[in-house]
Scaffold this motif. Structure first.
Motif, PDB file in Angstrom:
ATOM      1  N   MET A   1       0.844  -1.192   0.000  1.00 30.99           N
ATOM      2  CA  MET A   1       0.000   0.000   0.000  1.00 30.99           C
ATOM      3  C   MET A   1       0.886   1.252   0.000  1.00 30.99           C
ATOM      4  SD  MET A   1      -3.170  -0.582   2.632  1.00 30.99           S
ATOM      5  CE  MET A   1      -3.051  -2.096   3.562  1.00 30.99           C
ATOM      6  N   LYS A   2       0.363   2.341  -0.539  1.00 32.38           N
ATOM      7  CA  LYS A   2       1.041   3.627  -0.417  1.00 32.38           C
ATOM      8  C   LYS A   2       0.429   4.354   0.784  1.00 32.38           C
ATOM      9  CE  LYS A   2       2.300   7.893  -2.748  1.00 32.38           C
ATOM     10  NZ  LYS A   2       2.195   8.723  -3.935  1.00 32.38           N
ATOM     11  N   LEU A   3       1.271   4.660   1.779  1.00 31.28           N
ATOM     12  CA  LEU A   3       0.755   5.133   3.070  1.00 31.28           C
ATOM     13  C   LEU A   3       1.391   6.454   3.474  1.00 31.28           C
ATOM     14  CD1 LEU A   3       1.029   1.670   4.817  1.00 31.28           C
ATOM     15  CD2 LEU A   3      -1.092   2.765   4.046  1.00 31.28           C
ATOM     16  N   LEU A   4       0.569   7.334   4.026  1.00 31.15           N
ATOM     17  CA  LEU A   4       1.073   8.581   4.588  1.00 31.15           C
ATOM     18  C   LEU A   4       1.145   8.427   6.102  1.00 31.15           C
ATOM     19  CD1 LEU A   4       1.910  11.550   4.105  1.00 31.15           C
ATOM     20  CD2 LEU A   4      -0.471  12.167   4.612  1.00 31.15           C
ATOM     21  N   VAL A   5       2.319   8.734   6.676  1.00 27.71           N
ATOM     22  CA  VAL A   5       2.498   8.657   8.124  1.00 27.71           C
ATOM     23  C   VAL A   5       2.696  10.081   8.635  1.00 27.71           C
ATOM     24  CG1 VAL A   5       3.956   7.764   9.984  1.00 27.71           C
ATOM     25  CG2 VAL A   5       3.492   6.339   7.976  1.00 27.71           C
ATOM     26  N   THR A   6       1.683  10.619   9.310  1.00 25.45           N
ATOM     27  CA  THR A   6       1.859  11.947   9.903  1.00 25.45           C
ATOM     28  C   THR A   6       2.595  11.759  11.229  1.00 25.45           C
ATOM     29  OG1 THR A   6      -0.112  12.075  11.300  1.00 25.45           O
ATOM     30  CG2 THR A   6      -0.411  12.616   8.952  1.00 25.45           C
ATOM     31  N   GLY A   7       3.529  12.644  11.529  1.00 21.24           N
ATOM     32  CA  GLY A   7       4.305  12.482  12.767  1.00 21.24           C
ATOM     33  C   GLY A   7       5.312  11.345  12.680  1.00 21.24           C
ATOM     34  N   GLY A   8       5.726  11.022  11.474  1.00 26.77           N
ATOM     35  CA  GLY A   8       6.640   9.895  11.279  1.00 26.77           C
ATOM     36  C   GLY A   8       8.080  10.186  11.655  1.00 26.77           C
ATOM     37  N   ALA A   9       8.355  11.427  12.108  1.00 28.06           N
ATOM     38  CA  ALA A   9       9.704  11.734  12.602  1.00 28.06           C
ATOM     39  C   ALA A   9       9.738  11.680  14.132  1.00 28.06           C
ATOM     40  CB  ALA A   9      10.147  13.116  12.108  1.00 28.06           C
ATOM     41  N   GLY A  10       8.617  11.290  14.738  1.00 28.31           N
ATOM     42  CA  GLY A  10       8.551  11.174  16.197  1.00 28.31           C
ATOM     43  C   GLY A  10       8.834   9.747  16.643  1.00 28.31           C
ATOM     44  N   TYR A  11       8.670   9.508  17.929  1.00 26.22           N
ATOM     45  CA  TYR A  11       9.051   8.213  18.527  1.00 26.22           C
ATOM     46  C   TYR A  11       8.229   7.054  17.945  1.00 26.22           C
ATOM     47  CZ  TYR A  11       9.169   4.751  22.406  1.00 26.22           C
ATOM     48  OH  TYR A  11       9.255   3.608  23.167  1.00 26.22           O
ATOM     49  N   VAL A  12       6.939   7.021  18.225  1.00 29.35           N
ATOM     50  CA  VAL A  12       6.126   5.887  17.763  1.00 29.35           C
ATOM     51  C   VAL A  12       5.994   5.920  16.240  1.00 29.35           C
ATOM     52  CG1 VAL A  12       3.905   4.731  17.949  1.00 29.35           C
ATOM     53  CG2 VAL A  12       4.871   5.833  19.961  1.00 29.35           C
TER      54      VAL A  12
END
Ligand code: UFG
Length: 320
Positions: A1-12
């Protein structure tokens, strides 16, 4: 799948992004780096350095199969003194995201919710059917977003899953907890072990628990990330499912400090301090629903193992 991760530079978010890439998904991270770190974005992942308010429409216009929404303000204490930062930063931003997903036909959402939506429990372990009575603004904003997701899913066919995290801990490879302001127990205790802090304060030893200190359910960040992958697979159009994620095991503050002493070999001086406002005595999850419906099972339940991974990460940061 093509997925957008918001906050992907944070811990979780960074651990989840790494696990998604390893599972063969194409991942784009949207993060304004207000609390995240550019070097926490996994290799091979494009970072769009912008806020949701400014960029979400343009990014989703590319076409995505789903969004994992981690970006949030998440300090309980700060949420009580600066509620606007949380109502705008969490609720308004999430509504913008939901509207943009609707506009661009993005079908799936996995949302980072929290045990703080329940507040002081009537009984433990806490099931998803427990009353939601948050005792702080942070939890109230996450609950408000959960309600919005429920209505968007029902009205517009979104396939949505909210995951309610208990106490996330541990690390994965080069991805771990690096907060500017650290308030969480395990990283604070490890700061003492690594010489960056003198002593740890135990917030109360007169709680109605076995050793008098608060009991929490510590879940390894990799187990947590793996639940997100399963949630993506199980999300069903028009439904909003909610799952608790914890080990179902409670450890006291004293037990956590002892585990840190054992793993690090450092004496870790501790003082008893007054209770912290808003702390419930015991928070332990029932994750039966996630086990049954998602086929998820936490694998890294040993407290010393969780602490060891966090400690390896802490030491790698010192060497960095
Ligand atoms: N604690 C101490 N000394 C410290 C820090 C924490 O004794 O220096 C205690 C706290 O009083 C609490 C326990 O350690 O009893 C765990 O505290 P954390 O701050 O690590 O975690 P919380 O349980 O307060 O919060 C976690 C998440 C929140 C979420 C909440 C749900 O970090 O985001 O669970 O209730 F909202």
């Amino acid at each position: 799948m093509k997925l957008l991760v918001t906050g992907g530079a944070g811990y979780v978010g960074s651990v989840c992004a790494a696990r998604l890439v390893e599972s063969g998904h194409e991942v784009v991270v949207l993060d304004d780096l207000s609390t995240g770190h550019a070097d926490a974005v996994p290799d091979g992942v494009r970072l769009v350095e912008a806020g949701i308010d400014d960029a979400i429409g343009d990014v989703l216009a590319e076409g995505f199969d789903g969004v994992l929404h981690f970006a949030a303000k998440s300090l309980v204490g700060e949420s009580m003194v600066d509620p606007a930062k949380y109502w705008h930063g969490n609720v308004v931003t999430s509504l913008r995201l939901l509207d943009a997903m609707r506009e661009h036909g993005t079908p799936r959402l996995v949302f980072s919710s929290t045990a703080a939506t329940y507040g002081e429990p009537d009984q433990v372990p806490i099931a998803e059917t427990a009353p939601t009575r948050p005792t702080n603004t942070y939890g109230a904003t996450k609950l408000a977003i959960d309600h919005a997701i429920t209505s968007y899913a029902a009205a517009h066919g979104l396939a949505a899953v909210s995951l309610r995290y208990f106490n996330v801990a541990g690390a994965y490879r080069r991805f771990g907890e690096r907060h500017g302001v650290e308030t969480h127990l395990i990283p604070i205790v490890l700061q003492v072990a690594s010489g960056r802090r003198e002593r740890v304060q135990v917030y109360g030893d007169d709680w109605p628990t076995e050793d008098g200190t608060c009991v929490r359910d510590y879940i390894h960040v990799v187990d947590l990330a793996d639940a997100h992958l399963r949630a993506l697979e199980h999300a069903a159009a028009g439904e909003h499912r909610i799952y608790n994620l914890g080990n179902g095991l409670g450890f006291s503050v004293k037990q956590v400090i002892d585990a840190c002493r054992e793993v690090t070999g450092h004496p870790i001086p501790a003082d008893v301090a007054p209770r912290r406002a808003g702390d419930p005595a015991v928070l332990v999850a029932s994750s039966e629903k996630a086990r049954t419906e998602l086929g998820w099972k936490p694998e890294r339940v040993d407290l010393a193992g969780i602490v060891r991974d966090a400690w390896d990460f802490t030491r790698s940061q010192q060497g960095a």
